[in-house]
Design a protein around this motif. Structure first.
Motif, mmCIF file in Angstrom:
data_model
loop_
_atom_site.group_PDB
_atom_site.id
_atom_site.type_symbol
_atom_site.label_atom_id
_atom_site.label_comp_id
_atom_site.label_asym_id
_atom_site.label_seq_id
_atom_site.Cartn_x
_atom_site.Cartn_y
_atom_site.Cartn_z
ATOM 1 N N GLY A 106 30.602 48.348 40.965
ATOM 2 C CA GLY A 106 30.682 47.725 42.276
ATOM 3 C C GLY A 106 31.718 48.408 43.150
ATOM 4 O O GLY A 106 32.281 49.456 42.795
ATOM 5 N N THR A 107 32.011 47.784 44.284
ATOM 6 C CA THR A 107 32.936 48.371 45.258
ATOM 7 C C THR A 107 34.331 48.536 44.680
ATOM 8 O O THR A 107 34.973 49.579 44.868
ATOM 9 C CB THR A 107 32.991 47.492 46.523
ATOM 10 N N PHE A 108 34.815 47.518 43.958
ATOM 11 C CA PHE A 108 36.168 47.631 43.409
ATOM 12 C C PHE A 108 36.272 48.810 42.447
ATOM 13 O O PHE A 108 37.251 49.555 42.471
ATOM 14 C CB PHE A 108 36.588 46.344 42.689
ATOM 15 N N GLY A 109 35.275 48.987 41.610
ATOM 16 C CA GLY A 109 35.297 50.101 40.675
ATOM 17 C C GLY A 109 35.357 51.439 41.396
ATOM 18 O O GLY A 109 36.099 52.342 40.989
ATOM 19 N N ARG A 110 34.577 51.572 42.461
ATOM 20 C CA ARG A 110 34.584 52.819 43.220
ATOM 21 C C ARG A 110 35.941 53.076 43.861
ATOM 22 O O ARG A 110 36.454 54.204 43.835
ATOM 23 C CB ARG A 110 33.484 52.806 44.275
ATOM 24 N N LEU A 111 36.554 52.022 44.408
ATOM 25 C CA LEU A 111 37.877 52.172 45.026
ATOM 26 C C LEU A 111 38.952 52.429 43.973
ATOM 27 O O LEU A 111 39.843 53.262 44.167
ATOM 28 C CB LEU A 111 38.211 50.917 45.844
ATOM 29 N N PHE A 112 38.854 51.722 42.854
ATOM 30 C CA PHE A 112 39.839 51.889 41.786
ATOM 31 C C PHE A 112 39.785 53.305 41.216
ATOM 32 O O PHE A 112 40.816 53.918 40.917
ATOM 33 C CB PHE A 112 39.585 50.853 40.695
ATOM 34 N N LEU A 173 33.194 44.814 27.066
ATOM 35 C CA LEU A 173 31.758 44.526 27.170
ATOM 36 C C LEU A 173 31.497 43.502 28.274
ATOM 37 O O LEU A 173 30.424 43.469 28.872
ATOM 38 C CB LEU A 173 31.210 43.983 25.851
ATOM 39 N N VAL A 174 32.479 42.662 28.533
ATOM 40 C CA VAL A 174 32.394 41.676 29.602
ATOM 41 C C VAL A 174 33.820 41.413 30.059
ATOM 42 O O VAL A 174 34.782 41.653 29.317
ATOM 43 C CB VAL A 174 31.703 40.374 29.101
ATOM 44 N N SER A 175 33.992 40.953 31.288
ATOM 45 C CA SER A 175 35.316 40.577 31.782
ATOM 46 C C SER A 175 35.168 39.309 32.612
ATOM 47 O O SER A 175 34.063 38.780 32.770
ATOM 48 C CB SER A 175 35.935 41.707 32.613
ATOM 49 N N SER A 176 36.289 38.812 33.123
ATOM 50 C CA SER A 176 36.237 37.637 33.987
ATOM 51 C C SER A 176 37.404 37.689 34.948
ATOM 52 O O SER A 176 38.372 38.423 34.742
ATOM 53 C CB SER A 176 36.284 36.343 33.165
ATOM 54 N N GLY A 177 37.318 36.900 36.015
ATOM 55 C CA GLY A 177 38.375 36.924 37.022
ATOM 56 C C GLY A 177 37.997 37.801 38.194
ATOM 57 O O GLY A 177 36.840 38.185 38.368
ATOM 58 N N VAL A 178 38.992 38.130 39.007
ATOM 59 C CA VAL A 178 38.738 38.901 40.226
ATOM 60 C C VAL A 178 39.311 40.312 40.084
ATOM 61 O O VAL A 178 40.189 40.572 39.264
ATOM 62 C CB VAL A 178 39.347 38.210 41.468
ATOM 63 N N LEU A 179 38.770 41.227 40.883
ATOM 64 C CA LEU A 179 39.204 42.628 40.899
ATOM 65 C C LEU A 179 39.142 43.216 39.495
ATOM 66 O O LEU A 179 38.087 43.222 38.884
ATOM 67 C CB LEU A 179 40.590 42.750 41.535
ATOM 68 N N LEU A 180 40.274 43.696 38.960
ATOM 69 C CA LEU A 180 40.268 44.279 37.623
ATOM 70 C C LEU A 180 39.918 43.243 36.565
ATOM 71 O O LEU A 180 39.320 43.545 35.533
ATOM 72 C CB LEU A 180 41.645 44.895 37.328
ATOM 73 N N GLY A 181 40.288 41.985 36.836
ATOM 74 C CA GLY A 181 40.052 40.881 35.895
ATOM 75 C C GLY A 181 41.283 40.008 35.820
ATOM 76 O O GLY A 181 42.386 40.435 36.154
#
Length: 246
Positions: A106-112, A173-181
């Protein structure tokens, strides 16, 4: 000899942004993931709080080769004297001989990715126990009722630690929360910022759930119950089907 086990979160960064975990049994502990470089004090703090020391860690399992999971493996092996277990699929990255690929979700991954932080080099190491193909490691010799098994999808060489009591430590394999997690919404599943093969991730999460895993611990946010993980599997399946039609 094994007995009851407890999963203890180690906050490598605050608020669940980056987690390692300690699986504690009657005869010692297994450390799952090593965190970012130079974060050994975070691990030591948790050990001391539980009345333990470095020598109580009998094995270090690295779920995959990203810097926030593998970056401090060489240093923690030095401090603990424990062998490091990893999978051959990520071996060249642990050796720092090949750069990893990063498929943003997603967008965060591209920016990160553009920050360069996820691509930083770390001290290379050679795993002491290098699992190959579908090889599984029994944790009974380390005092834990469970096993380490390949669960590719996030990276080619991703591993999970599955305990006999239904707890599973699945890396990214999965995460939760916002941005990085982490931070907020830690009970809502999502994809991590990067993921090599979402369809394969869905397969692995579904397999773990079918095999009896009921609580999932991850590197960012969590933990999550089985029902929430299966909701994430459904979203991954839907996304894969839509992409296949384009």
């Amino acid at each position: 000899m094994t007995g009851p086990t407890e999963v203890v979160r180690i906050p490598i960064l605050p608020l669940g942004l980056v987690n390692a975990h300690l699986v504690v049994g009657a005869a010692g502990a297994v450390l799952v993931d090593a965190g970012l470089p130079d974060t050994e004090r975070a691990v030591e703090k948790v050990l001391r709080f539980r009345g333990m020391n470095w020598s109580d860690i009998r094995l270090i399992v690295i779920t995959h080769a990203h810097i926030d999971h593998a970056g401090n493996a060489a240093r923690l092996r030095e401090l603990t004297g424990a062998p490091v277990c990893a999978h051959e699929g990520d071996a060249q990255h642990y050796r720092q001989r090949e750069r990893m690929t990063f498929c943003a979700t997603g967008t965060f991954g591209r920016l990160f990715f553009r920050t360069g932080l996820i691509q930083r080099a770390y001290t290379p190491f050679e795993p002491d126990l290098l699992l190959k193909g579908e090889e599984v490691l029994d944790l009974a010799p380390y005092g834990i009722a469970g096993r380490v098994l390949p669960t590719p999808g996030h990276t080619c060489g991703s591993l999970s630690v599955v305990l006999h009591d239904g707890q599973a430590l699945v890396g990214d394999l999965v995460s939760s929360g916002v941005l990085l997690g982490g931070i907020v919404m830690t009970g809502t599943s999502k994809s991590p910022p990067f993921e090599d093969d979402p369809h394969q991730v869905a397969d692995e999460l579904e397999r773990l759930s079918s095999d009896g895993s009921t609580t999932f611990y991850m590197g960012h946010g969590g933990p999550l119950p089985k029902a929430e993980v299966l909701r994430h599997v459904g979203r991954l399946r839907t996304t894969s089907r839509r992409q296949g039609l384009n």
